[in-house]
Design a protein around this motif. Structure first.
Motif, PDB file in Angstrom:
ATOM      1  N   TRP A 113       1.059  -1.254   0.004  1.00  0.00           N
ATOM      2  CA  TRP A 113       0.018   0.188   0.034  1.00  0.00           C
ATOM      3  C   TRP A 113       0.833   1.082   0.009  1.00  0.00           C
ATOM      4  CZ3 TRP A 113      -4.714  -0.612   3.755  1.00  0.00           C
ATOM      5  CH2 TRP A 113      -5.649  -1.610   3.155  1.00  0.00           C
ATOM      6  N   LEU A 114       1.835   1.195   1.000  1.00  0.00           N
ATOM      7  CA  LEU A 114       2.693   2.439   1.176  1.00  0.00           C
ATOM      8  C   LEU A 114       3.487   2.758  -0.281  1.00  0.00           C
ATOM      9  CD1 LEU A 114       3.672   2.203   4.727  1.00  0.00           C
ATOM     10  CD2 LEU A 114       1.929   3.497   3.809  1.00  0.00           C
ATOM     11  N   THR A 115       4.071   1.902  -0.811  1.00  0.00           N
ATOM     12  CA  THR A 115       4.966   2.037  -2.099  1.00  0.00           C
ATOM     13  C   THR A 115       3.855   2.283  -3.134  1.00  0.00           C
ATOM     14  OG1 THR A 115       4.994  -0.611  -2.374  1.00  0.00           O
ATOM     15  CG2 THR A 115       6.808   0.679  -1.179  1.00  0.00           C
ATOM     16  N   GLN A 116       2.929   1.795  -3.349  1.00  0.00           N
ATOM     17  CA  GLN A 116       1.785   2.204  -4.353  1.00  0.00           C
ATOM     18  C   GLN A 116       1.529   3.592  -4.151  1.00  0.00           C
ATOM     19  OE1 GLN A 116      -0.411  -2.042  -5.287  1.00  0.00           O
ATOM     20  NE2 GLN A 116      -1.340  -0.508  -4.052  1.00  0.00           N
ATOM     21  N   GLY A 117       1.524   4.042  -2.878  1.00  0.00           N
ATOM     22  CA  GLY A 117       1.252   5.397  -2.646  1.00  0.00           C
ATOM     23  C   GLY A 117       2.240   6.334  -3.150  1.00  0.00           C
ATOM     24  N   LEU A 118       3.652   5.867  -2.878  1.00  0.00           N
ATOM     25  CA  LEU A 118       4.779   6.522  -3.397  1.00  0.00           C
ATOM     26  C   LEU A 118       4.743   6.734  -4.842  1.00  0.00           C
ATOM     27  CD1 LEU A 118       7.472   5.031  -1.045  1.00  0.00           C
ATOM     28  CD2 LEU A 118       6.586   7.518  -1.001  1.00  0.00           C
ATOM     29  N   THR A 119       4.084   5.791  -5.727  1.00  0.00           N
ATOM     30  CA  THR A 119       4.413   5.919  -6.867  1.00  0.00           C
ATOM     31  C   THR A 119       3.647   7.181  -7.642  1.00  0.00           C
ATOM     32  OG1 THR A 119       2.456   4.418  -7.463  1.00  0.00           O
ATOM     33  CG2 THR A 119       4.780   3.450  -7.252  1.00  0.00           C
ATOM     34  N   VAL A 120       2.524   7.253  -7.085  1.00  0.00           N
ATOM     35  CA  VAL A 120       1.724   8.523  -7.374  1.00  0.00           C
ATOM     36  C   VAL A 120       2.407   9.948  -6.809  1.00  0.00           C
ATOM     37  CG1 VAL A 120      -0.608   9.821  -6.781  1.00  0.00           C
ATOM     38  CG2 VAL A 120      -0.747   7.177  -6.739  1.00  0.00           C
ATOM     39  N   VAL A 121       2.975   9.881  -5.849  1.00  0.00           N
ATOM     40  CA  VAL A 121       3.870  11.150  -5.571  1.00  0.00           C
ATOM     41  C   VAL A 121       4.775  11.367  -6.549  1.00  0.00           C
ATOM     42  CG1 VAL A 121       5.197  12.219  -3.657  1.00  0.00           C
ATOM     43  CG2 VAL A 121       3.313  10.736  -2.970  1.00  0.00           C
ATOM     44  N   ASP A 122       5.614  10.370  -6.818  1.00  0.00           N
ATOM     45  CA  ASP A 122       6.888  10.571  -7.812  1.00  0.00           C
ATOM     46  C   ASP A 122       6.993   9.552  -8.874  1.00  0.00           C
ATOM     47  OD1 ASP A 122       9.277  10.657  -8.913  1.00  0.00           O
ATOM     48  OD2 ASP A 122      10.294  11.757  -7.489  1.00  0.00           O
ATOM     49  N   PRO A 123       6.869   9.345 -10.037  1.00  0.00           N
ATOM     50  CA  PRO A 123       6.913   8.411 -10.907  1.00  0.00           C
ATOM     51  C   PRO A 123       8.315   7.578 -10.938  1.00  0.00           C
ATOM     52  CG  PRO A 123       6.245  10.183 -12.122  1.00  0.00           C
ATOM     53  CD  PRO A 123       6.465  10.868 -10.688  1.00  0.00           C
ATOM     54  N   ASP A 124       9.108   8.348 -10.375  1.00  0.00           N
ATOM     55  CA  ASP A 124      10.363   7.433 -10.172  1.00  0.00           C
ATOM     56  C   ASP A 124      10.414   6.474  -9.405  1.00  0.00           C
ATOM     57  OD1 ASP A 124      12.997   7.040 -11.240  1.00  0.00           O
ATOM     58  OD2 ASP A 124      13.839   8.000  -9.619  1.00  0.00           O
ATOM     59  N   TYR A 125       9.434   6.405  -8.136  1.00  0.00           N
ATOM     60  CA  TYR A 125       9.321   5.353  -7.202  1.00  0.00           C
ATOM     61  C   TYR A 125       8.552   4.313  -8.081  1.00  0.00           C
ATOM     62  CZ  TYR A 125      10.333   7.782  -3.168  1.00  0.00           C
ATOM     63  OH  TYR A 125      11.155   8.581  -1.960  1.00  0.00           O
ATOM     64  N   LYS A 126       7.663   4.464  -9.088  1.00  0.00           N
ATOM     65  CA  LYS A 126       7.128   3.458  -9.853  1.00  0.00           C
ATOM     66  C   LYS A 126       8.274   2.589 -10.569  1.00  0.00           C
ATOM     67  CE  LYS A 126       3.748   2.332 -13.234  1.00  0.00           C
ATOM     68  NZ  LYS A 126       2.655   3.023 -14.178  1.00  0.00           N
ATOM     69  N   GLN A 127       9.339   3.400 -11.280  1.00  0.00           N
ATOM     70  CA  GLN A 127      10.406   2.992 -11.792  1.00  0.00           C
ATOM     71  C   GLN A 127      11.201   2.024 -10.910  1.00  0.00           C
ATOM     72  OE1 GLN A 127      10.971   2.960 -15.232  1.00  0.00           O
ATOM     73  NE2 GLN A 127      12.410   1.258 -14.583  1.00  0.00           N
ATOM     74  N   ALA A 128      11.580   2.748  -9.672  1.00  0.00           N
ATOM     75  CA  ALA A 128      12.172   1.827  -8.458  1.00  0.00           C
ATOM     76  C   ALA A 128      11.542   0.433  -8.291  1.00  0.00           C
ATOM     77  CB  ALA A 128      12.452   2.769  -7.275  1.00  0.00           C
ATOM     78  N   LEU A 129      10.394   0.482  -8.131  1.00  0.00           N
ATOM     79  CA  LEU A 129       9.572  -0.714  -7.962  1.00  0.00           C
ATOM     80  C   LEU A 129       9.952  -1.828  -8.943  1.00  0.00           C
ATOM     81  CD1 LEU A 129       6.031   0.122  -6.526  1.00  0.00           C
ATOM     82  CD2 LEU A 129       7.730  -1.177  -5.465  1.00  0.00           C
ATOM     83  N   SER A 130       9.987  -1.284 -10.192  1.00  0.00           N
ATOM     84  CA  SER A 130      10.421  -2.387 -11.343  1.00  0.00           C
ATOM     85  C   SER A 130      11.642  -2.465 -11.346  1.00  0.00           C
ATOM     86  CB  SER A 130      10.033  -1.595 -12.621  1.00  0.00           C
ATOM     87  OG  SER A 130      10.607  -2.249 -13.596  1.00  0.00           O
ATOM     88  N   ASP A 131      12.560  -1.537 -11.012  1.00  0.00           N
ATOM     89  CA  ASP A 131      14.101  -1.936 -10.990  1.00  0.00           C
ATOM     90  C   ASP A 131      14.486  -2.949 -10.224  1.00  0.00           C
ATOM     91  OD1 ASP A 131      14.340   0.160 -13.008  1.00  0.00           O
ATOM     92  OD2 ASP A 131      15.021   1.475 -11.627  1.00  0.00           O
ATOM     93  N   VAL A 132      13.911  -3.155  -8.826  1.00  0.00           N
ATOM     94  CA  VAL A 132      14.173  -3.840  -7.877  1.00  0.00           C
ATOM     95  C   VAL A 132      13.655  -5.334  -7.888  1.00  0.00           C
ATOM     96  CG1 VAL A 132      14.566  -2.103  -6.256  1.00  0.00           C
ATOM     97  CG2 VAL A 132      12.309  -3.439  -6.253  1.00  0.00           C
ATOM     98  N   THR A 133      13.251  -5.928  -9.196  1.00  0.00           N
ATOM     99  CA  THR A 133      12.416  -6.994  -9.392  1.00  0.00           C
ATOM    100  C   THR A 133      13.445  -8.147  -9.091  1.00  0.00           C
ATOM    101  OG1 THR A 133      11.300  -6.201 -11.018  1.00  0.00           O
ATOM    102  CG2 THR A 133      11.716  -8.465 -11.046  1.00  0.00           C
ATOM    103  N   ASN A 134      14.837  -7.809  -9.636  1.00  0.00           N
ATOM    104  CA  ASN A 134      15.883  -9.168  -9.426  1.00  0.00           C
ATOM    105  C   ASN A 134      16.880  -8.883  -8.368  1.00  0.00           C
ATOM    106  OD1 ASN A 134      14.933 -10.658 -11.435  1.00  0.00           O
ATOM    107  ND2 ASN A 134      15.649  -9.264 -12.931  1.00  0.00           N
ATOM    108  N   THR A 135      16.529  -7.848  -7.417  1.00  0.00           N
ATOM    109  CA  THR A 135      17.594  -7.559  -6.540  1.00  0.00           C
ATOM    110  C   THR A 135      17.818  -8.631  -5.125  1.00  0.00           C
ATOM    111  OG1 THR A 135      18.347  -5.619  -5.218  1.00  0.00           O
ATOM    112  CG2 THR A 135      16.165  -6.358  -4.765  1.00  0.00           C
ATOM    113  N   VAL A 136      19.033  -8.165  -4.359  1.00  0.00           N
ATOM    114  CA  VAL A 136      18.813  -8.972  -3.162  1.00  0.00           C
ATOM    115  C   VAL A 136      18.391  -8.032  -2.081  1.00  0.00           C
ATOM    116  CG1 VAL A 136      20.586  -9.887  -1.552  1.00  0.00           C
ATOM    117  CG2 VAL A 136      21.178 -10.018  -3.956  1.00  0.00           C
TER     118      VAL A 136
END
Length: 425
Positions: free
Chosen positions: A143-166
């Protein structure tokens, strides 16, 4: 009419756990005074300040018996009502409809507002929110990270970027972190919005308490005002997700090895400093005991302070430990394909002639043991002979900055690309 509506909601909030989220708690002075008199929230309570602030702002109200009940769980309907009250949160560009069929009357407006602000996505549910159920931490992170994507589109990109992270949480290393929640957990940890518990677990299935929500409200407000790029931890998680390593963030002086340091017989056009080109590829080894792939490569700077050491410092290194002679820690996640039934740890060490990536040694810290990360000894038996054919474990090495010890880190793949970096002045 307005006063009657607020009064009614306030009364109902007291019955449903004391969450207000609609105002009606009196003046901020009165609310603050009430907060300081909660019998179960002494000034020494870990969330005392956050609780007082949340009460003052009207997100919570105490109970009639003078308690706050900081350890009581928060329901999804209650949390949605709180999120709907975040006045600085913009509405999402794409609006979803509140099609939930199990929302109590008092919470319908709050849930609809939380949806409009982008915190909750009804399309990911099957018509029911389980509104009266306790909100678990994994869903809270979503919920909270979805809220962040509305505040700044780069948070949406961040959620995608960490797909294969540790992910620096025990559930990641034990394979118990569901892929549906992994990205949200990673961004929550990378921004400092949420953290692991003393047992090193994120606790995706643990319920969220009233005290925790009070803290999260304040943290969310702070994170929402910060650009994603300003969080080093998040930058590291994104880099590892995209390339397999955080080297460029923790040790940026390591750059592509100059052509003059290579043999003239080597095609320098095949050399890269992009680790993603060799990640999960078959590495050419010095011996033929096993095939080897590197899934991830983590660098930790023990000389830096706090977060600058790396978000992975608490995972791999015991607090307060510092290396000598200008060395950084190098931790590589290896995947071996053992070719011999008698291959042992010494032979694993001979696969790569490198002090930086050494398949024979694994992290030996108490910290890594607490995170339950896989080490080489998990896959060996008597005399260090491998008991499985395809072990995946973490190795331990050193990345040197001492001029007398610096050498290039070079990995050549069977497919062609060669990765090579060396410390520059």
């Amino acid at each position: 009419m307005k006063k009657m509506l607020i009064s009614g909601v306030t009364a109902l909030a007291l019955l449903t756990g004391g969450i207000v989220g609609f105002g009606g708690v009196g003046s901020s002075v009165e609310a603050a005074q009430a907060a300081t008199t909660f019998k179960d929230v002494p000034s020494t309570h870990w969330a005392s300040s956050a609780i007082n602030s949340a009460v003052e702002q009207g997100y919570f109200k105490g109970y009639a018996d003078g308690t706050f009940k900081p350890s009581s769980p928060v329901t999804k309907a209650e949390m949605a009502s709180i999120l709907g009250r975040l006045s600085d949160q913009p509405n999402a560009t794409t609006q979803e409809q509140n099609n939930f069929t199990d929302i109590p009357e008092w919470a319908k407006s709050g849930v609809s507002t939380a949806i409009a602000k982008g915190f909750i996505s009804p399309s990911t549910y099957k018509g029911k929110l389980d509104a009266q159920g306790a909100l678990q931490r994994g869903e809270m992170a979503t919920w909270l990270t979805q809220g962040l994507t509305v505040v700044d589109p780069d948070y949406k990109q961040a959620l995608s970027d960490v797909t294969n992270t540790v992910v620096p949480a025990k559930e990641y290393f034990t394979g118990k972190l569901a892929s549906a929640q992994k990205n949200a957990v990673a961004v929550s940890l990378g921004t400092g919005l949420m953290s692991v518990a003393n047992d090193k677990t994120f606790g995706v299935d643990r319920t969220t308490t009233r005290a925790e929500v009070a803290v999260l409200i304040a943290r969310y407000a702070a994170v929402a005002k910060t650009k994603p790029a300003d969080f080093q931890g998040l930058n590291e998680l994104r880099a590892v997700g995209l390339t397999g390593t955080n080297l460029n963030i923790i040790a940026p002086k390591y750059q592509k090895t100059p052509e003059k340091k290579f043999s003239p017989n080597m095609d320098y056009s095949e050399v890269t400093d992009d680790f993603s080109k060799v990640r999960n590829k078959n590495i050419i080894t010095d011996t033929k005991y096993a095939d080897l792939k590197i899934k991830n490569w983590i660098i930790v700077n023990t000389y830096a302070k706090d977060a600058e050491r790396s978000i992975f410092y608490p995972v791999f290194v015991d607090e307060g430990y510092t290396l000598v002679r200008g060395a950084y820690y190098s931790f590589a996640e290896l995947e071996l394909s053992v070719k011999s039934t008698t291959m042992n740890t010494l032979q694993a060490g001979s696969l790569l002639n490198s002090a930086t990536i050494n398949p024979m040694n694994s992290p030996n810290s108490k910290a890594f043991a607490a995170y339950a990360g896989p080490v080489i000894n998990d896959f060996t038996k008597t005399r260090g002979v491998f008991a499985v054919n395809n072990p995946v474990y973490w190795s331990r090495g050193l990345l040197h900055f001492d001029k007398e010890l610096i050498s290039a880190v070079s990995l050549v793949t069977k497919e062609g690309p060669a990765y090579s970096v060396i410390a520059t002045d």
